[in-house]
Design a protein around this motif. Structure first.
Motif, PDB file in Angstrom:
ATOM      1  N   SER A  24      19.831 -20.288 -68.135  1.00  0.00           N
ATOM      2  CA  SER A  24      18.660 -19.775 -67.436  1.00  0.00           C
ATOM      3  C   SER A  24      18.148 -18.499 -68.090  1.00  0.00           C
ATOM      4  O   SER A  24      18.897 -17.736 -68.707  1.00  0.00           O
ATOM      5  CB  SER A  24      18.999 -19.506 -65.969  1.00  0.00           C
ATOM      6  OG  SER A  24      19.927 -18.438 -65.859  1.00  0.00           O
ATOM      7  N   VAL A  25      16.866 -18.245 -67.927  1.00  0.00           N
ATOM      8  CA  VAL A  25      16.229 -17.067 -68.522  1.00  0.00           C
ATOM      9  C   VAL A  25      16.776 -15.759 -67.939  1.00  0.00           C
ATOM     10  O   VAL A  25      17.115 -14.838 -68.696  1.00  0.00           O
ATOM     11  CB  VAL A  25      14.696 -17.145 -68.361  1.00  0.00           C
ATOM     12  CG1 VAL A  25      14.035 -15.852 -68.835  1.00  0.00           C
ATOM     13  CG2 VAL A  25      14.148 -18.336 -69.144  1.00  0.00           C
ATOM     14  N   PRO A  26      16.901 -15.616 -66.591  1.00  0.00           N
ATOM     15  CA  PRO A  26      17.414 -14.346 -66.050  1.00  0.00           C
ATOM     16  C   PRO A  26      18.808 -13.985 -66.565  1.00  0.00           C
ATOM     17  O   PRO A  26      19.070 -12.821 -66.887  1.00  0.00           O
ATOM     18  CB  PRO A  26      17.430 -14.587 -64.530  1.00  0.00           C
ATOM     19  CG  PRO A  26      16.416 -15.654 -64.306  1.00  0.00           C
ATOM     20  CD  PRO A  26      16.496 -16.539 -65.502  1.00  0.00           C
ATOM     21  N   TRP A  27      19.697 -14.978 -66.645  1.00  0.00           N
ATOM     22  CA  TRP A  27      21.062 -14.709 -67.111  1.00  0.00           C
ATOM     23  C   TRP A  27      21.058 -14.258 -68.570  1.00  0.00           C
ATOM     24  O   TRP A  27      21.733 -13.290 -68.929  1.00  0.00           O
ATOM     25  CB  TRP A  27      21.914 -15.957 -66.939  1.00  0.00           C
ATOM     26  CG  TRP A  27      23.311 -15.842 -67.495  1.00  0.00           C
ATOM     27  CD1 TRP A  27      23.795 -16.380 -68.648  1.00  0.00           C
ATOM     28  CD2 TRP A  27      24.402 -15.118 -66.915  1.00  0.00           C
ATOM     29  NE1 TRP A  27      25.104 -16.068 -68.830  1.00  0.00           N
ATOM     30  CE2 TRP A  27      25.515 -15.278 -67.784  1.00  0.00           C
ATOM     31  CE3 TRP A  27      24.547 -14.359 -65.760  1.00  0.00           C
ATOM     32  CZ2 TRP A  27      26.749 -14.700 -67.508  1.00  0.00           C
ATOM     33  CZ3 TRP A  27      25.792 -13.785 -65.496  1.00  0.00           C
ATOM     34  CH2 TRP A  27      26.871 -13.960 -66.360  1.00  0.00           C
ATOM     35  N   ASN A  28      20.301 -14.934 -69.409  1.00  0.00           N
ATOM     36  CA  ASN A  28      20.248 -14.579 -70.816  1.00  0.00           C
ATOM     37  C   ASN A  28      19.627 -13.197 -71.019  1.00  0.00           C
ATOM     38  O   ASN A  28      20.124 -12.394 -71.819  1.00  0.00           O
ATOM     39  CB  ASN A  28      19.457 -15.629 -71.597  1.00  0.00           C
ATOM     40  CG  ASN A  28      20.287 -16.856 -71.928  1.00  0.00           C
ATOM     41  OD1 ASN A  28      20.946 -16.924 -72.947  1.00  0.00           O
ATOM     42  ND2 ASN A  28      20.275 -17.836 -71.047  1.00  0.00           N
ATOM     43  N   LEU A  29      18.549 -12.916 -70.295  1.00  0.00           N
ATOM     44  CA  LEU A  29      17.900 -11.613 -70.430  1.00  0.00           C
ATOM     45  C   LEU A  29      18.816 -10.482 -69.951  1.00  0.00           C
ATOM     46  O   LEU A  29      18.856  -9.405 -70.554  1.00  0.00           O
ATOM     47  CB  LEU A  29      16.592 -11.585 -69.646  1.00  0.00           C
ATOM     48  CG  LEU A  29      15.433 -12.402 -70.235  1.00  0.00           C
ATOM     49  CD1 LEU A  29      14.214 -12.317 -69.339  1.00  0.00           C
ATOM     50  CD2 LEU A  29      15.088 -11.924 -71.651  1.00  0.00           C
ATOM     51  N   MET A  30      19.559 -10.729 -68.868  1.00  0.00           N
ATOM     52  CA  MET A  30      20.465  -9.712 -68.360  1.00  0.00           C
ATOM     53  C   MET A  30      21.538  -9.365 -69.385  1.00  0.00           C
ATOM     54  O   MET A  30      21.810  -8.188 -69.657  1.00  0.00           O
ATOM     55  CB  MET A  30      21.104 -10.200 -67.059  1.00  0.00           C
ATOM     56  CG  MET A  30      21.979  -9.159 -66.352  1.00  0.00           C
ATOM     57  SD  MET A  30      23.706  -9.149 -66.910  1.00  0.00           S
ATOM     58  CE  MET A  30      24.283 -10.690 -66.200  1.00  0.00           C
ATOM     59  N   LEU A  31      22.146 -10.406 -69.978  1.00  0.00           N
ATOM     60  CA  LEU A  31      23.179 -10.158 -70.986  1.00  0.00           C
ATOM     61  C   LEU A  31      22.604  -9.480 -72.220  1.00  0.00           C
ATOM     62  O   LEU A  31      23.231  -8.573 -72.804  1.00  0.00           O
ATOM     63  CB  LEU A  31      23.845 -11.475 -71.381  1.00  0.00           C
ATOM     64  CG  LEU A  31      24.815 -12.113 -70.386  1.00  0.00           C
ATOM     65  CD1 LEU A  31      25.430 -13.367 -70.986  1.00  0.00           C
ATOM     66  CD2 LEU A  31      25.907 -11.137 -69.976  1.00  0.00           C
ATOM     67  N   ILE A  32      21.419  -9.900 -72.640  1.00  0.00           N
ATOM     68  CA  ILE A  32      20.802  -9.327 -73.839  1.00  0.00           C
ATOM     69  C   ILE A  32      20.490  -7.853 -73.642  1.00  0.00           C
ATOM     70  O   ILE A  32      20.815  -7.009 -74.499  1.00  0.00           O
ATOM     71  CB  ILE A  32      19.523 -10.110 -74.208  1.00  0.00           C
ATOM     72  CG1 ILE A  32      19.889 -11.478 -74.782  1.00  0.00           C
ATOM     73  CG2 ILE A  32      18.678  -9.337 -75.218  1.00  0.00           C
ATOM     74  CD1 ILE A  32      18.703 -12.400 -74.986  1.00  0.00           C
ATOM     75  N   VAL A  33      19.863  -7.514 -72.525  1.00  0.00           N
ATOM     76  CA  VAL A  33      19.506  -6.111 -72.275  1.00  0.00           C
ATOM     77  C   VAL A  33      20.758  -5.257 -72.128  1.00  0.00           C
ATOM     78  O   VAL A  33      20.851  -4.165 -72.705  1.00  0.00           O
ATOM     79  CB  VAL A  33      18.610  -6.007 -71.026  1.00  0.00           C
ATOM     80  CG1 VAL A  33      18.405  -4.542 -70.633  1.00  0.00           C
ATOM     81  CG2 VAL A  33      17.263  -6.676 -71.278  1.00  0.00           C
ATOM     82  N   LEU A  34      21.736  -5.744 -71.374  1.00  0.00           N
ATOM     83  CA  LEU A  34      22.972  -4.987 -71.173  1.00  0.00           C
ATOM     84  C   LEU A  34      23.703  -4.768 -72.495  1.00  0.00           C
ATOM     85  O   LEU A  34      24.105  -3.641 -72.827  1.00  0.00           O
ATOM     86  CB  LEU A  34      23.879  -5.729 -70.190  1.00  0.00           C
ATOM     87  CG  LEU A  34      25.254  -5.088 -69.919  1.00  0.00           C
ATOM     88  CD1 LEU A  34      25.088  -3.705 -69.308  1.00  0.00           C
ATOM     89  CD2 LEU A  34      26.092  -5.984 -69.004  1.00  0.00           C
ATOM     90  N   GLY A  35      23.878  -5.835 -73.269  1.00  0.00           N
ATOM     91  CA  GLY A  35      24.575  -5.708 -74.548  1.00  0.00           C
ATOM     92  C   GLY A  35      23.834  -4.821 -75.530  1.00  0.00           C
ATOM     93  O   GLY A  35      24.453  -4.038 -76.264  1.00  0.00           O
ATOM     94  N   SER A  36      22.517  -4.902 -75.544  1.00  0.00           N
ATOM     95  CA  SER A  36      21.711  -4.086 -76.467  1.00  0.00           C
ATOM     96  C   SER A  36      21.780  -2.610 -76.114  1.00  0.00           C
ATOM     97  O   SER A  36      21.865  -1.754 -76.995  1.00  0.00           O
ATOM     98  CB  SER A  36      20.262  -4.572 -76.454  1.00  0.00           C
ATOM     99  OG  SER A  36      20.172  -5.918 -76.871  1.00  0.00           O
ATOM    100  N   VAL A  37      21.729  -2.300 -74.815  1.00  0.00           N
ATOM    101  CA  VAL A  37      21.840  -0.901 -74.385  1.00  0.00           C
ATOM    102  C   VAL A  37      23.214  -0.341 -74.728  1.00  0.00           C
ATOM    103  O   VAL A  37      23.344   0.805 -75.171  1.00  0.00           O
ATOM    104  CB  VAL A  37      21.553  -0.778 -72.876  1.00  0.00           C
ATOM    105  CG1 VAL A  37      21.892   0.618 -72.370  1.00  0.00           C
ATOM    106  CG2 VAL A  37      20.095  -1.097 -72.581  1.00  0.00           C
TER     107      VAL A  37
END
Length: 283
Positions: free
Chosen positions: A7-20
């Motif tokens: 899902s888009v929300p799960w992927n975006l959450m992991l991406i933003v968290l990991g990038s930060v």
């Protein structure tokens, strides 16, 4: 859960968290101590050190432009979009954060930076995207020319740290190499977390009974493999079971309770895809 991971929300959450998390390591530790991270952000950092014109976050954005052109031509737009989010998040977080992690010892700082950056990168790579930068080129080389992703990173980092040795203090470069190694280990651990399985092979005269116990009591699937003993040339069924760390000890107990003389072999697996396990990642 397998569908939710796409899902888009799960992927975006992991991406933003990991990038930060990565940006925190870059800004709070790496640039404070003068380290050169691996990958394209390392090149951006090296340019910042030598020119002092723009910060590494801006250089990273500029260096990513040709990478994303290649990604647009050769990889899916979904992969490119997710990778773009990661790249922008790292750049903006790096440029906007005013953070210093107070670690005086250079070796401790290198290890800490490696853990933070590797953990963050691993979180991003668990998604359907990437960290951008060199990840895009590595995926293209792997899909188009069957070049291992690790080989692409190795060749790029070999050139990056060779240049760094010529232009920076040797101690800083060695500390950067230690950080890169730690980051690689932590990234692999982040990728295998919750996905790693145990492949168990059980050789016994009572494998049919063991299999029934495993399937009905533990609710785990099992597979019979045909084997032939080399000493007596006897045909014997080998029971193959894939399980996790939590159920491994229970599986061992089942096998040896039914047959104390059984042979129990355990192998680590990085990931198991298909059936009731994780879904194949399609970029």
């Amino acid at each position: 859960m397998r569908d939710y991971s796409y899902s888009v929300p799960w992927n975006l959450m992991l991406i933003v968290l990991g990038s930060v998390i990565q940006a925190v390591g870059f800004k709070g530790i790496a640039t404070v101590h003068g380290f050169v991270p691996s990958g394209l952000f390392g090149l951006a950092t090296l340019i910042e050190y030598k020119t002092s014109i723009l910060d590494a976050g801006v250089w990273y954005l500029m260096l990513n432009v040709p990478m994303f052109v290649l990604g647009y031509l050769f990889i899916s737009r979904r992969f490119l979009a997710y990778s773009f989010v990661s790249m922008v998040t790292v750049s903006l977080a790096y440029s906007s954060l005013d953070l210093v992690v107070h670690i005086q010892n250079q070796l401790y700082a290198a290890v800490c930076f490696g853990v933070i950056s590797g953990g963050g990168a691993g979180l991003v790579l668990r998604t359907l995207g990437s960290n951008g930068g060199l990840d895009v080129v590595a995926v293209i080389a792997n899909q188009r020319f069957n070049v291992g992703i690790g080989k692409t990173y190795f060749m790029f980092n070999l050139a990056l740290y060779s240049v760094s040795f010529l232009s920076l203090d040797n101690d800083l470069v060695i500390a950067s190499l230690i950080a890169a190694f730690v980051a690689s280990v932590c990234m692999d651990y982040s990728l295998s977390m919750f996905s790693q399985r145990k492949l168990c092979l059980i050789i016994s005269k009572h494998n049919e009974e063991i299999a029934q116990k495993v399937m009905h009591s533990m609710k785990i699937g099992a597979t019979f493999l045909e084997g032939v003993g080399a000493y007596k040339n006897e045909t014997r069924r080998v029971l193959m079971v894939v399980t996790n760390n939590i159920q491994l000890k229970r599986l061992e107990q089942v096998a040896f309770t039914i047959d104390p003389h059984s042979l129990f072999i355990v192998e680590n697996t990085f990931n198991v895809i298909g059936s009731t396990f994780s879904r194949r990642k399609i970029y």
